[in-house]
Design an enzyme around this catalytic site. Structure first.
Site, short mmCIF file in Angstrom:
data_model
loop_
_atom_site.label_atom_id
_atom_site.label_comp_id
_atom_site.label_asym_id
_atom_site.label_seq_id
_atom_site.Cartn_x
_atom_site.Cartn_y
_atom_site.Cartn_z
N HIS A 37 28.37 79.37 22.77
CA HIS A 37 28.21 80.31 21.51
C HIS A 37 29.44 79.44 20.47
O HIS A 37 30.65 79.47 21.04
CB HIS A 37 28.45 81.79 21.52
CG HIS A 37 28.36 82.50 20.32
ND1 HIS A 37 29.53 83.30 20.03
CD2 HIS A 37 27.62 82.45 19.32
CE1 HIS A 37 29.40 83.82 19.16
NE2 HIS A 37 28.14 83.19 18.56
N HIS A 114 33.44 78.04 11.32
CA HIS A 114 33.20 79.33 11.76
C HIS A 114 34.24 80.34 11.16
O HIS A 114 35.33 80.56 11.92
CB HIS A 114 32.72 79.77 13.22
CG HIS A 114 32.54 81.11 13.45
ND1 HIS A 114 32.97 81.76 14.54
CD2 HIS A 114 31.83 82.04 12.98
CE1 HIS A 114 32.65 82.95 14.70
NE2 HIS A 114 31.76 83.09 13.60
#
Length: 321
Positions: A37, A114
């Protein structure tokens, strides 16, 4: 990087190559494949600007507290401690990729991102390609699922980058059930690129994003996560796509505040690990079973080896195919 499976030694850097021959013709949609992830987050740069997708509250927090704020952010945004090469050598074959431009960047460079910016996209893709060149029977899934600040030109640049780096290694989009290791090996394909943008419809080697669904539990509660994962698998379409089980807990703002200095790994992931690993061990791959399984901090709890070993159920004739 090895572990035992009965009398066989699983070499995780080449685990696909060493699967029993009886598994080679099974569609990859029916195999158990470990993934990460926010795969690129090991590379998150504390010195970088805040990503354009972050809310104004985060932007303001960083503008006031500067480097200290970014260090704290990294503790919650960095979900991996291994590089792409390290993940590949350990057995990871699915990569969750989020791409962004930097504001006011004259070079129009593309970055993984991110919250904060990470490595340049071309550098990460080259790193993966170097591994594939050395391990010619291993296959990877590159899932480009979020794009920030990208115009048509940036997508064209990324598509050309993929062509230049992977070339004939990329498998064109076909019916997912036709894709087995045997099929890919016969054609020397090693890369499946999933692209969550209409651009995918214009490029033969881009698989549409809907062929890689990834239901998101959005919870900090391990019990609720497991219930969600089980329900998602039960509802999984029997044919037509790959499928991701995100064994991932998502912190709420209150969770971050309580454990602000500790970070994601210590506050959430490690505490929930036993329950999540137990759930994985009880699963089987197959049309109505798990397929791709993603996690944070993939080196924890024998996650990778546990997922890979689920494939040996096919050899025992017990799989739901």
């Amino acid at each position: 990087m090895a572990s035992s499976q009965g009398k066989n030694e699983l070499k995780f850097a080449d685990w696909m190559a060493t699967l029993p021959e009886s598994i080679h013709s099974i569609p990859l949609t029916n195999l158990a494949i470990p993934g990460s992830h926010d795969s690129f987050s090991f590379y998150i740069d504390e010195a970088s600007p805040v990503g354009p997708e972050q809310p104004e509250t985060v932007q303001n927090f960083v503008s006031v507290f500067g480097t200290v704020a970014k260090k704290l952010m990294r503790k919650w945004l960095a979900t991996q401690t291994m590089s792409f090469t390290g993940q590949l050598g350990a057995g990871i074959r699915y990569f969750d990729l989020r791409i962004s431009t930097k504001p006011r960047d004259p070079d129009n460079e593309l970055y993984f991102a991110h919250g904060l910016f990470s490595a340049k996209v071309n550098e990460g893709l080259e790193e993966i390609n170097a591994f594939l060149t050395d391990h010619h029977k291993e296959v990877v899934f590159l899932d480009f699922n979020h794009f920030y600040g990208m115009q048509k030109y940036h997508h064209e640049k990324l598509v050309q980058m993929l062509k230049n780096i992977y070339g004939n290694k990329m498998c064109p989009a076909i019916f997912a059930q036709e894709v087995s290791l045997k099929y890919l090996w016969e054609k020397d394909y090693q890369v499946l690129v999933f692209y969550h943008s209409p651009v995918a419809l214009e490029v033969p080697f881009l698989w549409p994003g809907q062929m890689m669904p990834a239901p998101w539990a959005n919870t900090t509660d391990p019990e609720k996560l497991i219930q969600f994962l089980q329900a998602s698998i039960t509802e999984r379409r029997k044919k037509g796509s790959f499928f991701i089980s995100q064994v991932v807990l998502t912190p709420k703002a209150s969770t971050v505040v309580k454990g602000v200095a500790s970070g994601l790994r210590e506050t959430i992931t490690e505490r929930a690990l036993p329950a999540m690993m137990q759930w994985i061990r009880t699963q089987k791959p197959g049309e109505s079973g798990i397929n791709i399984v993603t996690a944070d901090f993939v080196e924890l709890g024998d996650f990778i080896s546990t997922v890979i070993k689920l494939n040996y159920v096919f050899n025992e004739g017990e799989a739901n195919t």
